[in-house]
Design an enzyme around this catalytic site. Structure first.
Site, short mmCIF file in Angstrom:
data_model
loop_
_atom_site.label_atom_id
_atom_site.label_comp_id
_atom_site.label_asym_id
_atom_site.label_seq_id
_atom_site.Cartn_x
_atom_site.Cartn_y
_atom_site.Cartn_z
N GLN A 1 0.82 -1.20 0.00
CA GLN A 1 0.00 0.00 0.00
C GLN A 1 0.86 1.27 0.00
O GLN A 1 0.50 2.26 -0.62
CB GLN A 1 -0.94 0.01 1.21
N GLU A 2 1.98 1.23 0.69
CA GLU A 2 2.82 2.41 0.82
C GLU A 2 3.53 2.77 -0.48
O GLU A 2 3.51 3.92 -0.91
CB GLU A 2 3.88 2.20 1.92
N SER A 3 4.20 1.81 -1.08
CA SER A 3 5.09 2.14 -2.20
C SER A 3 4.91 1.27 -3.43
O SER A 3 5.55 1.51 -4.45
CB SER A 3 6.54 2.02 -1.75
#
Length: 653
Positions: free
Chosen positions: A499-501
């Site tokens: 989800q982050e990167s």
């Protein structure tokens, strides 16, 4: 074969690093961002036959589009026919033609606009169509105008035309103004009201600044204009201070002088703003209005407030008032089904909620997984689709747009590459890629370790699901080893990184978060001290292993601080620990299902983030373990901090 003749093949054969020509294209990108048209024109000849020549030519012409001749523009469109850059420039040119009111040229070029996803351009087309044929376009104009998130020239011009032709009703203009006030966008409101009377825009600006002052001076609200201005003042007051607005709208004079529709809209805004503050009064505010007069976002927040209050009847009422399209959203299908089950009195009452759950149950996302569990099943890895054939892989490998996209991403033009990739996927043979073509494109991205395009492309398939594409595990040894060392669930770490990167090692956010786990420099320095990482420098966040060590270290500290609650730790990772501490409520606040808690997170980004991280985690756990998994068990319950809980780390950033 030249680069321009087969950019896809050239992109596949590139070695790591950039050539001198690549450096020139990067310099042109910077010149474009700075608006340096002279430098762009100087460098363009060097890009002849380069794979990314369409980008170089686009930047050069776009930078001087205001002064370019029609012949120059047509030459570009013909030379790069079929590319993203051709259609992107056409979009820019159509907007310019609309602003200049060059309708003959506009309508000659508009049918060639393949994307046709710009509402302003669509509005200009409707304006021109009505001008030439007087075809009834008012409903299309109204829908496009009300859907615009900001003030624009195209749809405002079309609305003005329809208003003067007495096709568009003044009430629609006031609805647009209400939208502006409700969403804290003054320009939307002043532009809309200015179509009715330019002088009224000044009054609207004054109301926006001091709504209380305007309301103090109003004793009568009989005319449409005055009533609507009063309604705008009430909406603005509700945005600033919901409790004060509730007192004001409840006064006898407004009950008699404002219509039920006007008062219901105001109560919807009051309820929404109170719900966003997690106020216990939110649902009572909503119930003072009528659902049928409330807007989509107001009804969504009414459902959230009703869930927090445990009032399942109001969940049913609010979802019943939603439009058909809104009601089909998986979130509202799930909560409506849950509410109907809670209210069921006979076995026959279970038929409809069971049907609703079955309509969304699956492994694709948060509410789909929850629906699956409501039906007594767990999340498992779906059967892999049939292996891609050599022909299918070759078709993706030789696609010019995909090839240019990969080339751009590999030399550092990620934004440009992503846009061209998405265009190629969406516009493939004008109908978008089918599932097999999507799988092949995703496979191509995976092979080049462009993980965000791999994941996002694979997620578009409708009839098949390739979990290996959707949930890849790059850096597997490093992630599993580090997670094991510090006692973290590797599936949770993967769910968060995804989800982050999207596994982009050099990812950097607009606020400075860096690397796989998108760690802020200040947070990294604090965490490095906590985990004993000596001589740490923020630039080390671009190193894979250091980023994983600090990101997982911080995640473990946050998770421990929130008593092992994965949803709260995810919220803290995204929005900082102070916010989820306040969102869990003080002593005496109810203990909630974490799914209800997550749905009530006031920040849209964080609300979406928590749900996606937990859904990702469940999917990764199924992949890693090979066993059926429960999302609900990872969610748990959330309530005020217990007396026996571990002490809060007060300096946790």
């Amino acid at each position: 074969m030249t680069l321009s003749a087969n950019p896809a093949a050239q992109a596949q054969s590139r070695v790591a690093g950039t050539t001198a020509a690549d450096q020139t294209i990067l310099e042109m990108n910077q010149a474009f961002k700075k608006g340096n048209s002279k430098r762009l024109s100087e460098l363009l000849p060097q890009m002849r036959d380069h794979t990314l020549e369409p980008w170089a030519a686009y930047w050069e012409l776009r930078a001087r589009l205001d002064t370019a001749s029609p012949a120059e523009i047509q030459y570009f469109l013909n030379r790069f026919a079929g590319t993203y850059q051709e259609d992107r420039l056409r979009n820019d040119w159509l907007l310019l033609l609309g602003q200049r009111q060059e309708w003959g040229t506009f309508m000659a070029e508009y049918p060639n606009f393949r994307m046709n996803d710009d509402r302003s351009v669509q509005c200009y087309a409707l304006l021109t169509d009505f001008k030439s044929s007087e075809r009834d376009v008012v409903q299309q104009v109204e829908d496009l105008w009300l859907a615009q998130r900001d003030a624009d020239d195209g749809c405002a011009a079309a609305a003005d035309q329809q208003l003067k032709a007495r096709k568009l009703q003044p009430q629609t203009v006031w609805l647009r103004a209400r939208q502006g006030f409700e969403n804290d966008n003054l320009r939307i409101a002043t532009q809309a009201v200015g179509l009715l009377n330019a002088e009224w825009a000044n009054t609207v600006s004054a109301i926006y600044t001091r709504p209380e002052h305007y309301l103090e001076g109003k004793l009568l609200a009989l005319r449409l204009r005055t009533k609507e201005l009063v309604t705008l003042a009430m909406i603005r007051l509700a945005v600033k201070d919901p409790a004060a607005a509730a007192v004001e709208i409840d006064k006898l004079r407004w009950k008699t002088q404002l219509s039920q529709e006007e008062r219901s809209w105001v109560w919807g805004v009051i309820g929404k703003r109170a719900a966003m503050r997690l106020s216990d009064d939110a649902l009572a505010y909503f119930m003072k209005g009528q659902d049928k007069f409330m807007q989509a976002d107001q009804l969504a927040w009414k459902v959230r407030a009703a869930l927090r209050a445990g009032n399942w009847a109001q969940v049913v009422a609010a979802t019943s008032a939603m439009s058909e399209s809104q009601r089909q959203d998986a979130a509202w299908v799930y909560w409506r089904a849950r509410a109907l089950l809670k209210l069921a009195k006979t076995q026959a009452d279970h038929v409809e909620p069971q049907r609703l759950l079955q309509s969304i149950a699956g492994v694709r996302g948060f509410y789909e997984q929850l629906a699956l569990e409501e039906l007594g099943q767990r999340v498992t890895v779906p059967a892999a689709p049939a292996a891609l054939t050599a022909e299918e892989k070759d078709a993706a490998r030789l696609d010019p747009g995909l090839g240019r996209s990969l080339y751009a991403i590999q030399i550092g033009l990620r934004s440009e590459g992503v846009r061209e990739w998405n265009y190629s996927v969406n516009m493939h043979q004008r109908g978008g890629m089918n599932d097999r073509e999507l799988l092949a494109a995703a496979d191509l991205a995976c092979q080049h370790e462009v993980w965000d395009r791999c994941i996002n492309t694979s997620e578009r398939t409708k009839s098949v699901i390739d979990f290996a594409q959707r949930f890849p595990m790059p850096h597997k040894d490093a992630v599993l080893q580090r997670s094991s060392e510090i006692g973290l669930d590797a599936a949770y770490v993967y769910g968060l990184i995804r989800q982050e990167s999207r596994f982009i090692v050099d990812a950097r956010s607009g606020v400075g978060a860096a690397g796989l786990m998108q760690v802020m420099p200040a947070t990294a320095r604090w965490t490095a001290k906590k985990i004993g990482l000596v001589n740490f420098k923020p630039q080390q966040l671009s190193e894979r292993d250091t980023n994983i060590a600090i990101g997982t270290g911080y995640l473990k500290l946050v998770l421990d601080n929130f008593d092992g609650s994965m949803p709260m730790a995810a919220a803290a990772y995204n929005a900082g620990p102070g916010r989820p501490r306040s969102w869990r409520g003080q002593a005496g606040a109810p203990t909630l299902e974490a799914a209800i808690w997550a749905e009530n997170v006031p920040f849209t980004e964080t609300r979406d983030y928590v749900k996606k991280v937990l859904s990702n985690t469940t999917s990764y756990a199924a992949l890693i373990s090979g066993q059926p998994q429960s999302l609900k068990s990872r969610l748990g319950l959330i309530g005020p901090r217990g007396a026996g809980a571990a002490p809060v780390d007060s300096d946790l950033p």
